[in-house]
Design a protein around this motif. Structure first.
Motif, mmCIF file in Angstrom:
data_model
loop_
_atom_site.group_PDB
_atom_site.id
_atom_site.type_symbol
_atom_site.label_atom_id
_atom_site.label_comp_id
_atom_site.label_asym_id
_atom_site.label_seq_id
_atom_site.Cartn_x
_atom_site.Cartn_y
_atom_site.Cartn_z
ATOM 1 N N GLU A 1 4.345 9.951 -7.242
ATOM 2 C CA GLU A 1 5.416 10.444 -8.135
ATOM 3 C C GLU A 1 4.816 10.568 -9.449
ATOM 4 O O GLU A 1 5.381 11.587 -10.162
ATOM 5 C CB GLU A 1 6.417 9.281 -8.317
ATOM 6 N N GLU A 2 3.586 9.820 -9.889
ATOM 7 C CA GLU A 2 3.130 10.329 -11.275
ATOM 8 C C GLU A 2 2.397 11.378 -11.262
ATOM 9 O O GLU A 2 2.499 12.121 -12.090
ATOM 10 C CB GLU A 2 2.266 9.030 -11.637
ATOM 11 N N LYS B 1 3.282 14.182 -9.412
ATOM 12 C CA LYS B 1 4.522 15.001 -9.785
ATOM 13 C C LYS B 1 5.033 15.221 -11.086
ATOM 14 O O LYS B 1 5.257 16.355 -11.629
ATOM 15 C CB LYS B 1 5.511 14.823 -8.610
ATOM 16 N N GLN B 2 5.022 14.317 -11.725
ATOM 17 C CA GLN B 2 5.458 14.122 -13.170
ATOM 18 C C GLN B 2 4.331 14.791 -14.009
ATOM 19 O O GLN B 2 4.906 15.545 -14.963
ATOM 20 C CB GLN B 2 5.778 12.795 -13.869
ATOM 21 N N ARG B 3 3.377 14.677 -13.847
ATOM 22 C CA ARG B 3 2.060 15.296 -14.612
ATOM 23 C C ARG B 3 2.132 16.917 -14.445
ATOM 24 O O ARG B 3 1.826 17.455 -15.326
ATOM 25 C CB ARG B 3 0.726 14.681 -14.227
ATOM 26 N N GLU B 4 2.463 17.251 -13.153
ATOM 27 C CA GLU B 4 2.499 18.703 -12.984
ATOM 28 C C GLU B 4 3.579 19.249 -13.593
ATOM 29 O O GLU B 4 3.665 20.474 -14.067
ATOM 30 C CB GLU B 4 2.523 18.837 -11.244
ATOM 31 N N LYS B 5 4.595 18.389 -13.648
ATOM 32 C CA LYS B 5 5.662 18.971 -14.166
ATOM 33 C C LYS B 5 5.669 19.294 -15.766
ATOM 34 O O LYS B 5 6.227 20.237 -16.470
ATOM 35 C CB LYS B 5 7.141 18.298 -13.972
ATOM 36 N N LYS B 6 5.066 18.348 -16.342
ATOM 37 C CA LYS B 6 4.724 18.350 -17.862
ATOM 38 C C LYS B 6 3.650 19.370 -17.948
ATOM 39 O O LYS B 6 3.679 20.124 -19.083
ATOM 40 C CB LYS B 6 4.308 17.002 -18.302
ATOM 41 N N GLU C 1 0.736 -1.241 -0.070
ATOM 42 C CA GLU C 1 -0.038 -0.065 -0.148
ATOM 43 C C GLU C 1 0.865 1.201 -0.165
ATOM 44 O O GLU C 1 0.557 2.355 -0.754
ATOM 45 C CB GLU C 1 -1.014 -0.074 1.279
ATOM 46 N N PHE C 2 1.889 1.273 0.785
ATOM 47 C CA PHE C 2 2.895 2.183 1.059
ATOM 48 C C PHE C 2 3.614 2.709 -0.463
ATOM 49 O O PHE C 2 3.615 3.749 -1.110
ATOM 50 C CB PHE C 2 3.915 2.019 2.060
ATOM 51 N N GLU C 3 3.981 1.537 -1.260
ATOM 52 C CA GLU C 3 4.705 1.679 -2.446
ATOM 53 C C GLU C 3 3.613 2.136 -3.553
ATOM 54 O O GLU C 3 3.801 2.975 -4.436
ATOM 55 C CB GLU C 3 5.219 0.489 -3.012
ATOM 56 N N LYS C 4 2.540 1.773 -3.597
ATOM 57 C CA LYS C 4 1.255 2.312 -4.337
ATOM 58 C C LYS C 4 0.967 3.791 -4.353
ATOM 59 O O LYS C 4 0.906 4.484 -5.320
ATOM 60 C CB LYS C 4 -0.043 1.433 -4.348
ATOM 61 N N LYS C 5 1.062 4.072 -3.024
ATOM 62 C CA LYS C 5 0.780 5.499 -2.794
ATOM 63 C C LYS C 5 2.077 6.094 -3.316
ATOM 64 O O LYS C 5 1.762 7.513 -3.585
ATOM 65 C CB LYS C 5 0.494 5.687 -1.212
ATOM 66 N N ARG C 6 3.113 5.666 -3.115
ATOM 67 C CA ARG C 6 4.338 6.580 -3.543
ATOM 68 C C ARG C 6 4.520 6.843 -4.922
ATOM 69 O O ARG C 6 4.882 7.794 -5.491
ATOM 70 C CB ARG C 6 5.543 5.868 -3.090
#
Length: 216
Positions: A90-91, A93-98, A81-86
């Motif tokens: 992260e995805e 953040k990448q969308r916000e950067k694009k 669950e922690f890895e899924k949330k992480r």
């Protein structure tokens, strides 16, 4: 995670290996001591394996699970669950950067017209050049000293033309030169110096006017 009622029923002993929940993950730990907190409640002093003693803390039993097959399953589920949330964060953040460069480009495109300097057209350049030339011609204009009597006539004539819209009918029987000569004669008679005044008046006034008129 298991229900709170299930975990609250489990008891732990001093020296027992357990899994302790901290920041959404379960860590290997050891129960150092069992502390009576009053009202039948207990706190467990635990030490996290591979961490310094300064990280030891007192925890309630709802944060602890047994170090067995069931506990390992709970631990692995928490890690998943922690890895899924992480990954989701992260995805995002990448969308916000694009998205940020596109937004910046859009805003810069909207501001571009206000910041862009428009080059003058050929017509504007020609008008500007003509205005400069006209200004220079005015600066080079001949300065003429006009007698007070003539100034009054010219002032009255200007007022009739511009304010009262009363134009002088043309052509006249007498031209400008004859009028100026007549003015000079009348003035010379009063002063008694016709010859000298006529010559001076013609040189300083009549001639410059004619020259300026011929240039125009």
């Amino acid at each position: 995670f298991p229900p709170f009622s299930v975990m609250s029923e489990v008891e732990f002993e001093k020296g027992e290996d357990v899994f302790v929940l901290s920041c959404d993950l379960y860590y290997d730990a050891k129960v150092l001591d069992v502390i009576e907190a009053g009202n039948g409640e207990k706190l467990y002093r635990v030490h996290y394996r591979n961490f310094k003693k300064s990280m030891d803390e007192n925890v309630q039993k709802d944060r602890i699970v047994k170090n067995n097959a069931e506990g390992k399953e709970i631990k692995e589920k928490a890690e998943a669950e922690f890895e899924k949330k992480r990954v989701e964060e992260e995805e995002e953040k990448q969308r916000e950067k694009k998205k940020a460069p596109k937004e910046k480009k859009r805003l810069s495109g909207e501001m571009a017209p206000a910041q862009t300097k428009i080059a003058p057209t050929e017509r504007q350049k020609r008008r500007r050049k003509e205005a400069v030339e006209e200004l220079e011609s005015i600066r080079r204009a001949v300065k003429i000293s006009i007698p007070t009597a003539l100034k009054k006539v010219l002032a009255k004539d200007w007022e009739e033309n511009n304010r009262n819209s009363r134009l002088v009918p043309l052509p006249k029987k007498t031209n400008v030169v004859e009028i100026l000569q007549e003015v000079s004669k009348q003035r010379a008679k009063k002063l008694g110096r016709w010859a000298e005044f006529s010559s001076t008046f013609t040189c300083r006034i009549v001639t410059p006017i004619l020259m300026a008129k011929s240039r125009s």
